[in-house]
Design a protein around this motif. Structure first.
Motif, mmCIF file in Angstrom:
data_model
loop_
_atom_site.group_PDB
_atom_site.id
_atom_site.type_symbol
_atom_site.label_atom_id
_atom_site.label_comp_id
_atom_site.label_asym_id
_atom_site.label_seq_id
_atom_site.Cartn_x
_atom_site.Cartn_y
_atom_site.Cartn_z
ATOM 1 N N ILE A 138 -20.115 0.349 5.014
ATOM 2 C CA ILE A 138 -19.810 1.445 5.935
ATOM 3 C C ILE A 138 -20.683 1.299 7.184
ATOM 4 C CG2 ILE A 138 -19.719 3.950 6.251
ATOM 5 C CD1 ILE A 138 -19.191 4.261 3.307
ATOM 6 N N CYS A 173 -8.970 1.228 7.614
ATOM 7 C CA CYS A 173 -9.461 0.625 6.376
ATOM 8 C C CYS A 173 -10.468 -0.499 6.643
ATOM 9 C CB CYS A 173 -8.332 0.017 5.558
ATOM 10 S SG CYS A 173 -6.814 0.974 5.501
ATOM 11 N N VAL A 189 -15.941 4.237 12.796
ATOM 12 C CA VAL A 189 -14.878 4.358 11.792
ATOM 13 C C VAL A 189 -13.772 5.278 12.334
ATOM 14 C CG1 VAL A 189 -14.244 5.032 9.448
ATOM 15 C CG2 VAL A 189 -16.485 3.992 9.855
ATOM 16 N N GLU A 235 -14.588 -2.386 -4.263
ATOM 17 C CA GLU A 235 -15.742 -1.657 -3.716
ATOM 18 C C GLU A 235 -16.942 -2.560 -3.419
ATOM 19 O OE1 GLU A 235 -17.816 0.892 -6.863
ATOM 20 O OE2 GLU A 235 -15.785 0.748 -7.636
ATOM 21 N N ILE A 243 -0.932 6.188 3.737
ATOM 22 C CA ILE A 243 -1.613 5.572 2.603
ATOM 23 C C ILE A 243 -2.761 6.488 2.173
ATOM 24 C CG2 ILE A 243 -2.930 3.529 1.866
ATOM 25 C CD1 ILE A 243 -1.472 2.234 4.486
ATOM 26 N N TYR A 258 -4.057 8.217 -5.480
ATOM 27 C CA TYR A 258 -4.991 7.184 -5.931
ATOM 28 C C TYR A 258 -5.996 6.819 -4.829
ATOM 29 C CZ TYR A 258 -6.386 2.304 -6.803
ATOM 30 O OH TYR A 258 -7.098 1.132 -6.935
ATOM 31 N N SER A 315 -11.604 7.379 11.459
ATOM 32 C CA SER A 315 -10.689 7.994 10.491
ATOM 33 C C SER A 315 -10.522 7.049 9.303
ATOM 34 C CB SER A 315 -9.341 8.328 11.148
ATOM 35 O OG SER A 315 -8.280 7.601 10.596
ATOM 36 N N ARG A 357 -3.373 -3.193 -7.467
ATOM 37 C CA ARG A 357 -3.505 -1.950 -6.681
ATOM 38 C C ARG A 357 -2.153 -1.437 -6.200
ATOM 39 N NH1 ARG A 357 -8.755 -1.259 -6.862
ATOM 40 N NH2 ARG A 357 -10.060 -2.994 -6.204
ATOM 41 N N MET A 396 -19.660 10.031 7.469
ATOM 42 C CA MET A 396 -19.497 8.568 7.408
ATOM 43 C C MET A 396 -18.112 8.143 7.891
ATOM 44 S SD MET A 396 -21.281 7.436 3.853
ATOM 45 C CE MET A 396 -22.902 8.058 3.365
ATOM 46 N N ILE A 408 -16.849 10.369 -0.229
ATOM 47 C CA ILE A 408 -17.469 9.892 1.013
ATOM 48 C C ILE A 408 -17.567 11.059 1.999
ATOM 49 C CG2 ILE A 408 -17.336 8.175 2.872
ATOM 50 C CD1 ILE A 408 -15.426 6.558 1.118
ATOM 51 N N LEU A 420 0.809 -1.222 0.000
ATOM 52 C CA LEU A 420 0.000 0.000 0.000
ATOM 53 C C LEU A 420 0.841 1.271 0.000
ATOM 54 C CD1 LEU A 420 -2.836 -1.073 2.476
ATOM 55 C CD2 LEU A 420 -3.072 -0.722 0.012
HETATM 56 C C1 HEC Z 1 -15.463 5.043 5.680
HETATM 57 C C2 HEC Z 1 -15.240 3.750 5.074
HETATM 58 C C3 HEC Z 1 -13.904 3.498 4.398
HETATM 59 C C4 HEC Z 1 -12.647 3.473 4.956
HETATM 60 C C5 HEC Z 1 -12.282 3.701 6.403
HETATM 61 C C6 HEC Z 1 -11.722 3.163 3.884
HETATM 62 N N1 HEC Z 1 -12.403 3.004 2.705
HETATM 63 FE FE1 HEC Z 1 -11.606 2.474 0.911
HETATM 64 N N2 HEC Z 1 -13.436 2.694 0.053
HETATM 65 C C7 HEC Z 1 -14.608 3.000 0.708
HETATM 66 C C8 HEC Z 1 -15.673 3.123 -0.267
HETATM 67 C C9 HEC Z 1 -17.123 3.476 0.040
HETATM 68 C C10 HEC Z 1 -15.109 2.857 -1.523
HETATM 69 C C11 HEC Z 1 -15.806 2.839 -2.886
HETATM 70 C C12 HEC Z 1 -15.827 4.245 -3.429
HETATM 71 C C13 HEC Z 1 -16.601 4.337 -4.704
HETATM 72 O O1 HEC Z 1 -16.550 3.390 -5.487
HETATM 73 O O2 HEC Z 1 -17.225 5.369 -4.924
HETATM 74 C C14 HEC Z 1 -13.698 2.582 -1.290
HETATM 75 C C15 HEC Z 1 -12.791 2.278 -2.296
HETATM 76 C C16 HEC Z 1 -11.478 1.896 -2.076
HETATM 77 C C17 HEC Z 1 -10.584 1.417 -3.096
HETATM 78 C C18 HEC Z 1 -10.940 1.223 -4.570
HETATM 79 C C19 HEC Z 1 -11.800 -0.009 -4.710
HETATM 80 C C20 HEC Z 1 -12.260 -0.275 -6.115
HETATM 81 O O3 HEC Z 1 -13.071 -1.226 -6.306
HETATM 82 O O4 HEC Z 1 -11.808 0.406 -7.025
HETATM 83 C C21 HEC Z 1 -9.393 1.130 -2.490
HETATM 84 C C22 HEC Z 1 -8.139 0.573 -3.140
HETATM 85 C C23 HEC Z 1 -9.541 1.447 -1.092
HETATM 86 N N3 HEC Z 1 -10.818 1.911 -0.883
HETATM 87 C C24 HEC Z 1 -8.549 1.303 -0.140
HETATM 88 C C25 HEC Z 1 -8.672 1.732 1.182
HETATM 89 C C26 HEC Z 1 -7.582 1.717 2.131
HETATM 90 C C27 HEC Z 1 -6.181 1.204 1.849
HETATM 91 C C28 HEC Z 1 -8.065 2.240 3.302
HETATM 92 C C29 HEC Z 1 -7.339 2.502 4.577
HETATM 93 C C30 HEC Z 1 -6.086 3.249 4.484
HETATM 94 C C31 HEC Z 1 -9.485 2.540 3.077
HETATM 95 N N4 HEC Z 1 -9.802 2.241 1.780
HETATM 96 C C32 HEC Z 1 -10.354 3.050 4.037
HETATM 97 C C33 HEC Z 1 -14.761 3.166 2.059
HETATM 98 C C34 HEC Z 1 -13.736 3.213 2.980
#
Ligand code: HEC
Ligand code: HEC
Length: 186
Positions: free
Chosen positions: A178, A159, A153, A173, A129, A134, A155, A112, A146, A142, A63
């Motif tokens: 959430i 993840c 959650v 995704e 990260i 990206y 922060s 990724r 949320m 978001i 990452l």
């Molecule tokens: C609050 C909830 C939440 C947290 C915490 C979160 N994410 Fe996400 N993440 C999402 C959502 C919702 C999406 C989809 C966004 C969209 O498609 O519009 C996403 C999408 C992604 C994607 C792209 C997925 C795709 O199918 O393309 C990656 C990679 C990712 N997150 C990595 C991380 C990482 C690494 C962390 C921690 C450092 C993290 N996320 C923390 C909610 C979260």
């Protein structure tokens, strides 16, 4: 002669526009698909999992690029790790450092991790990260309610609060839930 080739290059650039970069990326993507896995290489090191997974989930080395890990994984940085003391014994730090460097974003063929390596190439390496372009782009829609306003959650760094298969290195995704917002994607 020199002038002519410059003009030729310019014309080709104009004709293909920025689309050429995309096409090239797709071509490379297609060429390496058999070698490439979709997500991020999972963590297969117990010491790393135990030591770096006690306050937050054990982030996969893929990452972040090595330049970022370099800044995080030294005695001085770990003594003040985002306001916490995350110091390690010398031998443990060496083991963890080697494991992380061998699996950092630039070393991984996972899709990724490649995107993260590309997004951080040639810029000052981020400490987080969540600061990688990206990753920022993927989350910018978001609302704060949320994330920070969500007691389960707190922060974006947590993840695994939303990514139900984060510990396997899967961030797709389709695997996102959430907490307290069952209808977030409506
Ligand atoms: C609050 C909830 C939440 C947290 C915490 C979160 N994410 Fe996400 N993440 C999402 C959502 C919702 C999406 C989809 C966004 C969209 O498609 O519009 C996403 C999408 C992604 C994607 C792209 C997925 C795709 O199918 O393309 C990656 C990679 C990712 N997150 C990595 C991380 C990482 C690494 C962390 C921690 C450092 C993290 N996320 C923390 C909610 C979260
Ligand atoms: C004593 C608790 C603690 C330990 C142990 C710990 N961390 Fe952290 N780490 C934190 C806190 C707190 C944050 C910041 C979280 C936030 O901003 O919400 C953080 C953030 C991070 C981030 C940035 C996440 C982001 O926002 O993108 C990385 C990377 C990270 N830690 C790696 C590690 C590694 C590698 C280890 C093992 C050497 C480790 N941490 C051990 C407490 C800890």
């Amino acid at each position: 002669m020199q002038m002519k080739s410059k003009i030729a290059a310019l014309l080709i650039g104009l004709l293909l526009g920025s689309g050429s970069v995309v096409a090239e990326e797709n071509l490379l993507e297609a060429m390496f698909t058999p070698l490439r896995q979709k997500e991020v290489n999972p963590v297969n090191n117990k010491l790393y999992k135990d030591e770096c997974g006690s306050c937050h989930f054990a982030y996969q080395p893929g990452l972040l690029p090595p330049q970022s890990w370099e800044k995080l994984l030294n005695e001085k940085a770990l003594a003040d790790h985002f306001g916490e003391n995350a110091e390690l014994e010398k031998a443990d730090l060496a083991t963890i450092y080697d494991f992380v460097m061998a699996n950092a974003a630039d070393k991984s063929y996972y899709k990724r991790a490649r995107k993260i390596a590309n997004a951080t190439e040639g810029i000052e390496a981020p400490l987080r990260i969540t600061e990688v372009r990206y990753i920022k782009r993927k989350h910018h829609e978001i609302p704060d309610s949320m994330i920070k306003g969500n007691k389960d959650v707190k922060s974006l760094s947590y993840c695994d609060a939303c990514h139900t298969q984060a510990d396997k290195g899967v961030f797709d995704e389709d695997t996102v839930k959430i907490p307290n917002f069952p209808d977030w994607d409506d």
